[in-house]
Design an enzyme around this catalytic site. Structure first.
Site, short mmCIF file in Angstrom:
data_model
loop_
_atom_site.label_atom_id
_atom_site.label_comp_id
_atom_site.label_asym_id
_atom_site.label_seq_id
_atom_site.Cartn_x
_atom_site.Cartn_y
_atom_site.Cartn_z
N LYS A 178 0.86 -1.19 0.00
CA LYS A 178 0.00 0.00 0.00
C LYS A 178 0.89 1.24 0.00
CE LYS A 178 -1.84 2.97 2.67
NZ LYS A 178 -1.79 4.20 1.84
N GLY A 194 6.90 5.07 8.09
CA GLY A 194 6.06 6.26 8.16
C GLY A 194 6.23 6.94 9.49
N SER A 195 5.22 7.67 9.91
CA SER A 195 5.34 8.47 11.12
C SER A 195 5.17 7.63 12.39
CB SER A 195 4.28 9.57 11.10
OG SER A 195 3.00 8.99 11.09
N THR A 196 5.71 8.14 13.46
CA THR A 196 5.63 7.41 14.73
C THR A 196 4.18 7.29 15.20
OG1 THR A 196 7.89 7.91 15.36
CG2 THR A 196 6.34 7.57 17.16
N GLU A 198 9.36 1.19 10.82
CA GLU A 198 10.43 2.20 10.64
C GLU A 198 9.72 3.54 10.76
OE1 GLU A 198 13.55 1.46 10.20
OE2 GLU A 198 13.55 -0.59 9.41
N CYS A 228 13.75 10.67 6.71
CA CYS A 228 13.62 10.24 8.10
C CYS A 228 14.92 10.45 8.86
CB CYS A 228 13.18 8.80 8.17
SG CYS A 228 14.21 7.72 7.18
N GLU A 248 9.53 16.26 14.88
CA GLU A 248 9.96 16.02 13.50
C GLU A 248 9.17 16.93 12.57
OE1 GLU A 248 8.90 12.28 11.53
OE2 GLU A 248 10.96 12.17 10.81
P1 NAD Z 1 2.40 8.56 7.57
O1 NAD Z 1 2.62 7.82 8.82
O2 NAD Z 1 1.44 9.67 7.55
O3 NAD Z 1 1.94 7.57 6.41
C1 NAD Z 1 2.69 6.43 6.08
C2 NAD Z 1 1.78 5.40 5.45
O4 NAD Z 1 0.84 4.97 6.44
C3 NAD Z 1 0.95 5.92 4.27
O5 NAD Z 1 0.87 4.92 3.29
C4 NAD Z 1 -0.40 6.17 4.91
O6 NAD Z 1 -1.47 6.09 4.00
C5 NAD Z 1 -0.46 5.04 5.92
N1 NAD Z 1 -1.41 5.26 7.03
C6 NAD Z 1 -1.74 6.44 7.62
N2 NAD Z 1 -2.66 6.22 8.60
C7 NAD Z 1 -2.89 4.89 8.63
C8 NAD Z 1 -3.73 4.03 9.41
N3 NAD Z 1 -4.52 4.53 10.38
N4 NAD Z 1 -3.72 2.71 9.18
C9 NAD Z 1 -2.91 2.19 8.23
N5 NAD Z 1 -2.12 2.94 7.43
C10 NAD Z 1 -2.08 4.27 7.64
O7 NAD Z 1 3.86 9.03 7.12
P2 NAD Z 1 4.26 9.88 5.84
O8 NAD Z 1 3.80 11.28 6.05
O9 NAD Z 1 3.83 9.16 4.60
O10 NAD Z 1 5.84 9.80 5.89
C11 NAD Z 1 6.59 10.62 6.70
C12 NAD Z 1 7.02 9.86 7.94
O11 NAD Z 1 7.71 8.68 7.56
C13 NAD Z 1 8.00 10.64 8.77
O12 NAD Z 1 7.67 10.53 10.12
C14 NAD Z 1 9.33 9.95 8.50
O13 NAD Z 1 10.29 10.08 9.49
C15 NAD Z 1 8.90 8.55 8.31
N6 NAD Z 1 9.91 7.80 7.57
C16 NAD Z 1 10.66 6.88 8.25
C17 NAD Z 1 11.65 6.17 7.61
C18 NAD Z 1 12.46 5.15 8.34
O14 NAD Z 1 13.03 4.30 7.70
N7 NAD Z 1 12.52 5.19 9.65
C19 NAD Z 1 11.87 6.37 6.25
C20 NAD Z 1 11.08 7.31 5.57
C21 NAD Z 1 10.10 8.01 6.26
#
Ligand code: NAD
Length: 505
Positions: A198, A251-253, A274, A309, A408
């Site tokens: 996804k 994604g986000s924490t 991650e 990230c 962040e």
């Molecule tokens: P996000 O958490 O908003 O979204 C990430 C993914 O999760 C998207 O596909 C989104 O549609 C999905 N999502 C959102 N809510 C959900 C839910 N309730 N249930 C299931 N899926 C859900 O993050 P973002 O804005 O896409 O990315 C930025 C974040 O990603 C930053 O916090 C960044 O630090 C982190 N990031 C981490 C790494 C790592 O390897 N640690 C790498 C890249 C980005």
């Protein structure tokens, strides 16, 4: 688009624009071996941050699509068509997949740039090759990993083997859409699982295109599925699904925490995360080359518009060189001015969408109201293009308690924090809910190792920023996540260990 020779990529903005005009966007889900609209026909607009243009309407998948994809993935897994294939044969298919990604490099780079705004030069030279490399490296590894035999008594045999876990859902972000996907799907597929990817609703185009290349490479029907859509719809449906065995996420924490709850509320699926970061980049006065350190500190916050990230968003500088170092950074940032993302000379592209731009601008305001000193940037620019651009921004006089130092931002906003001693630097660096990455710059080998050992972070870089490749694990301490992507350690996420014990009669 027909295959392109990577060395024959367009050389200028007009060339890339001409290629972009030929693109036909695949906008459907890829489910059980075929492209199809969402079950309920819903779509969402895919808008380019480069110029505000709607590129296409993308299938907005939902619970029903998640159910269909999970059923297809399960059937494929149980059939053994991929899960029981010899590792050498899976390797051959994945190597073809990597070759196809390289062969379609210009097209895939364009999809990334148009969809989420990164400079075409980086999409072409970083995102595409890193995606292919992740798949190729993992494919090449998979027929070289062995099981174990336990230290048994003479009349017994204890076999320890790894088995694929089953149906894997991979939920990924928008900042490096293909690379983040590849870090998940490469080890998941290599170890024999079926996968549902996804992508982020902010960057779905490259993932749906990859599905066709996976099919062309020979990945069997049902083994690899791509469901574009929103987190709260199809993402949540996958995370709560009773027949998904493993959920991997970048994604986000905040969302990462939610996914742990979903797993607990459903089938206790394995959850590997991650998440975010607020990485400290520590520069001592005896750094071997201050100019180089400043150039890398600038790139650590401006590369990919700071939407990284591991962005080096907290710059800890020994007070005796702080003024000098800030002028070196400001000089280095002159090479990171925002420009048209399709111009191959551009190093700093567009911010992914209006919400993210608003967030960055809001944090710049917060920094000012918290009493930090704005020494560089701080403005939205190039508004006349219809695109979303912001200047790389530097705040001096930041203390670690300010929101710009603890939260962040995920944009090109750097917080400079002074320190006097190594102990103080380590204490500030570790005073964060995150622990993804950190760097230390010093000529003193003892300081380098003392600080590197004391830093609570999954990656530590000495006298450079952002090193590593597929041979090294990547992931975070604390609220930056659990488990590791890349390297052989990534296989831990996608396999169950089985102990088979035989007593010899
Ligand atoms: P996000 O958490 O908003 O979204 C990430 C993914 O999760 C998207 O596909 C989104 O549609 C999905 N999502 C959102 N809510 C959900 C839910 N309730 N249930 C299931 N899926 C859900 O993050 P973002 O804005 O896409 O990315 C930025 C974040 O990603 C930053 O916090 C960044 O630090 C982190 N990031 C981490 C790494 C790592 O390897 N640690 C790498 C890249 C980005």
């Amino acid at each position: 688009m027909t295959q392109t020779n990577p060395s024959a990529s367009p050389a200028d903005l007009a060339g890339w624009q001409a290629l972009a005009n030929q693109l036909v966007f695949e906008n459907r889900a890829y489910l059980n071996g075929a492209y199809r609209p969402a079950t309920d026909g819903e779509t969402f607009p895919c808008v380019s941050p480069v110029d505000g243009r709607e590129l296409t309407q993308v299938a907005s998948c939902n619970q029903a699509d998640a159910d269909l994809a999970v059923a297809a993935a399960r059937e494929a897994f149980d059939s053994g068509v991929w899960s029981r294939l010899a590792p050498t044969r899976r390797k051959a298919v994945l190597l073809r997949f990597a070759d196809l990604i390289d062969a379609h490099g210009d097209e895939l780079a364009l999809l990334e740039t148009l969809d989420m705004g990164k400079p075409i030069a980086h999409a072409r030279s970083v995102d595409v090759p890193a995606t292919a490399r992740a798949i190729r490296w993992t494919a090449e590894a998979i027929d070289k990993v062995y099981g174990e035999l336990a230290a048994t008594p003479h009349d017994q045999i204890g076999m320890i083997s790894r088995e694929p876990i089953g149906v894997v859902a991979a939920i990924v972000p928008w900042n490096f859409p293909m690379i983040m996907a590849a870090w998940k799907i490469a080890p998941a597929l290599a170890t024999g699982n079926s996968v549902i990817l996804k992508p982020s609703e902010k960057s779905p185009l490259s993932a749906v295109r990859l599905a066709a290349l996976a099919q062309e490479a020979g990945i069997p029907t049902g083994v690899f599925n791509v469901l574009p859509g929103f987190g709260h719809t199809v993402g949540k449906a996958l995370a709560l699904h009773m027949d998904v065995d493993c959920l991997v996420f970048t994604g986000s924490t905040n969302v990462a925490k939610q996914l742990m709850i979903y797993a607990g509320q459903s089938n206790m699926k394995r959850v590997w995360l991650e998440a975010g970061g607020k990485s400290p980049n520590i520069v001592f006065a005896d750094a071997p080359d201050l100019k180089k350190a400043a150039a890398e500190a600038a790139s650590a916050i401006a590369f990919n518009q700071g939407e990284v990230c591991t962005a080096g968003s907290r710059l800890l500088v020994e007070n005796s060189i702080r003024t000098e170092f800030i002028s070196l950074i400001r000089e280095a940032l002159t090479t990171w001015r925002p420009g048209h993302p399709l111009d191959p000379r551009t190093t700093c592209g567009a911010i992914v969408d209006q919400a993210q731009l608003d967030r960055i601008i809001e944090y710049i305001g917060i920094g000012q109201s918290e009493g930090a000193t704005l020494v560089e940037g701080g403005q939205r620019v190039m508004q006349d293009t219809g695109g979303l651009f912001v200047q790389p921004t530097v705040f001096d006089g930041v203390n670690n308690g300010m929101r710009i130092a603890s939260e962040e931002i995920f944009g090109p906003v750097l917080s400079v924090i002074g320190f006097e001693t190594a102990e103080e630097a380590v204490a500030i660096a570790n005073d964060s809910i995150y622990g993804l990455a950190a760097a230390v710059w010093t000529s003193n080998i003892n300081t380098a190792h003392k600080v590197a050992k004391a830093l609570r972070a999954g990656s530590v870089w000495i006298n450079h920023y952002d090193g590593g490749d597929m041979t090294a694990p990547f992931g975070g301490f604390k609220q930056s996540g659990n488990g590791r992507d890349k390297s052989l350690h990534a296989f831990d996420k996608y396999t169950e260990l089985k102990a088979t014990w035989l007593v010899i009669e």
